[in-house]
Design an enzyme around this catalytic site. Structure first.
Site, PDB file in Angstrom:
ATOM      1  N   HIS A  19      -9.457   1.357   4.880  1.00  0.00           N
ATOM      2  CA  HIS A  19      -8.196   1.522   5.607  1.00  0.00           C
ATOM      3  C   HIS A  19      -8.402   2.490   6.769  1.00  0.00           C
ATOM      4  CE1 HIS A  19      -4.044   2.543   6.521  1.00  0.00           C
ATOM      5  NE2 HIS A  19      -3.714   1.418   5.910  1.00  0.00           N
ATOM      6  N   GLU A  79      -6.720   4.857   7.832  1.00  0.00           N
ATOM      7  CA  GLU A  79      -6.441   6.268   7.514  1.00  0.00           C
ATOM      8  C   GLU A  79      -7.634   6.915   6.804  1.00  0.00           C
ATOM      9  OE1 GLU A  79      -2.759   5.418   5.537  1.00  0.00           O
ATOM     10  OE2 GLU A  79      -1.845   4.936   7.473  1.00  0.00           O
ATOM     11  N   SER A 137       3.791  -2.075  10.287  1.00  0.00           N
ATOM     12  CA  SER A 137       5.240  -2.116  10.475  1.00  0.00           C
ATOM     13  C   SER A 137       5.871  -3.459  10.088  1.00  0.00           C
ATOM     14  CB  SER A 137       5.609  -1.721  11.912  1.00  0.00           C
ATOM     15  OG  SER A 137       5.126  -0.410  12.212  1.00  0.00           O
ATOM     16  N   ASN A 174       0.870  -1.180   0.000  1.00  0.00           N
ATOM     17  CA  ASN A 174       0.000   0.000   0.000  1.00  0.00           C
ATOM     18  C   ASN A 174       0.902   1.223   0.000  1.00  0.00           C
ATOM     19  OD1 ASN A 174      -1.782   2.054   0.498  1.00  0.00           O
ATOM     20  ND2 ASN A 174      -2.379   1.363   2.549  1.00  0.00           N
ATOM     21  N   LYS A 191       0.175   4.283  -0.289  1.00  0.00           N
ATOM     22  CA  LYS A 191      -0.427   5.475   0.331  1.00  0.00           C
ATOM     23  C   LYS A 191      -0.169   6.715  -0.541  1.00  0.00           C
ATOM     24  CE  LYS A 191      -0.153   3.168   4.763  1.00  0.00           C
ATOM     25  NZ  LYS A 191       0.007   3.241   6.213  1.00  0.00           N
ATOM     26  N   GLY A 200       2.784   2.384  10.851  1.00  0.00           N
ATOM     27  CA  GLY A 200       3.740   3.484  10.668  1.00  0.00           C
ATOM     28  C   GLY A 200       4.439   3.901  11.950  1.00  0.00           C
ATOM     29  N   GLU A 234      -5.182  -4.801  10.667  1.00  0.00           N
ATOM     30  CA  GLU A 234      -4.162  -3.778  10.885  1.00  0.00           C
ATOM     31  C   GLU A 234      -4.452  -3.035  12.181  1.00  0.00           C
ATOM     32  OE1 GLU A 234      -2.281  -2.664   6.785  1.00  0.00           O
ATOM     33  OE2 GLU A 234      -3.828  -1.240   7.284  1.00  0.00           O
TER      34      GLU A 234
HETATM   35  P1  13P Z   1       3.224   0.468   7.701  1.00  0.00           P
HETATM   36  O1  13P Z   1       3.729  -0.837   7.089  1.00  0.00           O
HETATM   37  O2  13P Z   1       3.933   1.668   7.198  1.00  0.00           O
HETATM   38  O3  13P Z   1       3.149   0.362   9.188  1.00  0.00           O
HETATM   39  O4  13P Z   1       1.706   0.639   7.173  1.00  0.00           O
HETATM   40  C1  13P Z   1       0.822  -0.405   7.295  1.00  0.00           C
HETATM   41  C2  13P Z   1      -0.397  -0.079   6.531  1.00  0.00           C
HETATM   42  O5  13P Z   1      -1.166   0.791   6.916  1.00  0.00           O
HETATM   43  C3  13P Z   1      -0.653  -0.817   5.287  1.00  0.00           C
HETATM   44  O6  13P Z   1      -1.928  -0.569   4.803  1.00  0.00           O
END
Ligand code: 13P
Length: 252
Positions: free
Chosen positions: A94, A96, A213, A9, A11, A172, A166
């Site tokens: 997601h 976010e 992560s 992903n 982003k 992150g 997640e």
């Molecule tokens: P990270 O791998 O940067 O922690 O992000 C995970 C994520 O949100 C994947 O959709």
């Protein structure tokens, strides 16, 4: 029995030319990885270039979001029919998007149904925040998210849906859930709910990923677990070597 899926992903990262560069950098390494489904989800603006580049490859393409209507006066939105021409998967719900764009379970539900209706495979994201985790409410939160997001979403083949667990506190932050902890949630909460909704036959075919992560140096711990079928990778999917390393770790 479930083919592992390693999904990147990206982003809000990479211009179109940077995306092309990154795909070219990771393609040779990814192509060597067999027995694993490899998927990248760049931003919308890079999808058509990515589709051309990946056309003859074993690497699949997905989007990071989608609106639920197919056309009309919805300024700035992207429809399932637009995506269907370009890619196979779409990440939906997601955390976010839930946090910064106000996506409720009801909106996610409409999107899931629209994706399925257009033969796109949704990657439905669920996960609890830190406060809920510490209050011991993770199972309740995940259960509500799954049930509400999947109301009326008919699936007769488990390969047509992917779920990503997640935990928000692990995204992150560099603070990943332990492999055992993630596996426990997936085995004891996510899979039983999916099997309850769709029956064990379909439920057992749905791939459930861990996200938060994941890096090349910890991926093997997750993939070694009984119930983790792959990873949804954020930050580490933006580095060719890291993402190839994660895909390699998923090889049996
Ligand atoms: P990270 O791998 O940067 O922690 O992000 C995970 C994520 O949100 C994947 O959709």
């Amino acid at each position: 029995m479930r083919t592992p899926l390693v999904a990147g992903n990206w982003k809000l990262n990479k211009t179109e030319s940077e995306a092309i560069e990154l795909i070219n950098a990771m393609m040779p390494g990814l192509e060597k990885v067999g027995g694993v489904e490899k998927l990248i989800c760049p931003p919308f603006i890079a999808l058509s270039s990515a589709a051309r580049l990946l056309n003859a490859s074993s690497i699949k393409l997905g989007a990071q979001n989608m609106f639920y209507e197919t056309e009309g006066a919805y300024t700035g939105e992207i429809s399932p029919t637009m995506l269907k021409d370009l890619c196979e998967y779409v990440i939906l719900g997601h955390s976010e998007r839930r946090e910064y764009f106000g996506e409720s379970n009801q909106i996610v539900n409409k999107k899931i149904k629209a994706a399925l209706a257009h033969d796109l495979i949704p990657i439905l994201c669920v996960g609890e925040n830190l406060a809920d985790n510490e209050a011991g409410k993770a199972a309740d939160v995940i259960s509500t998210q799954l049930r509400a997001s999947l109301v009326g979403a008919n699936i007769f083949d488990g390969s047509k849906l992917v779920v990503a667990y997640e935990p928000i506190w692990a995204i992150g932050t560099g603070r990943s859930a332990t492999a055992e902890g993630a596996n426990r949630v997936i085995r004891n909460v996510v899979r039983p709910i999916l099997s309850g909704i769709y029956g064990a036959h379909v439920g057992n075919k749905i791939r459930i990923l861990y996200g938060g992560s994941v890096k090349a140096n910890n991926a093997k711990e997750y993939f070694g677990m009984s119930d983790i079928d792959g990873a949804l990778v954020g930050g580490a999917s933006l580095k060719a070597e890291e993402f190839v390393g994660i895909a390699e770790a998923a090889q049996k």
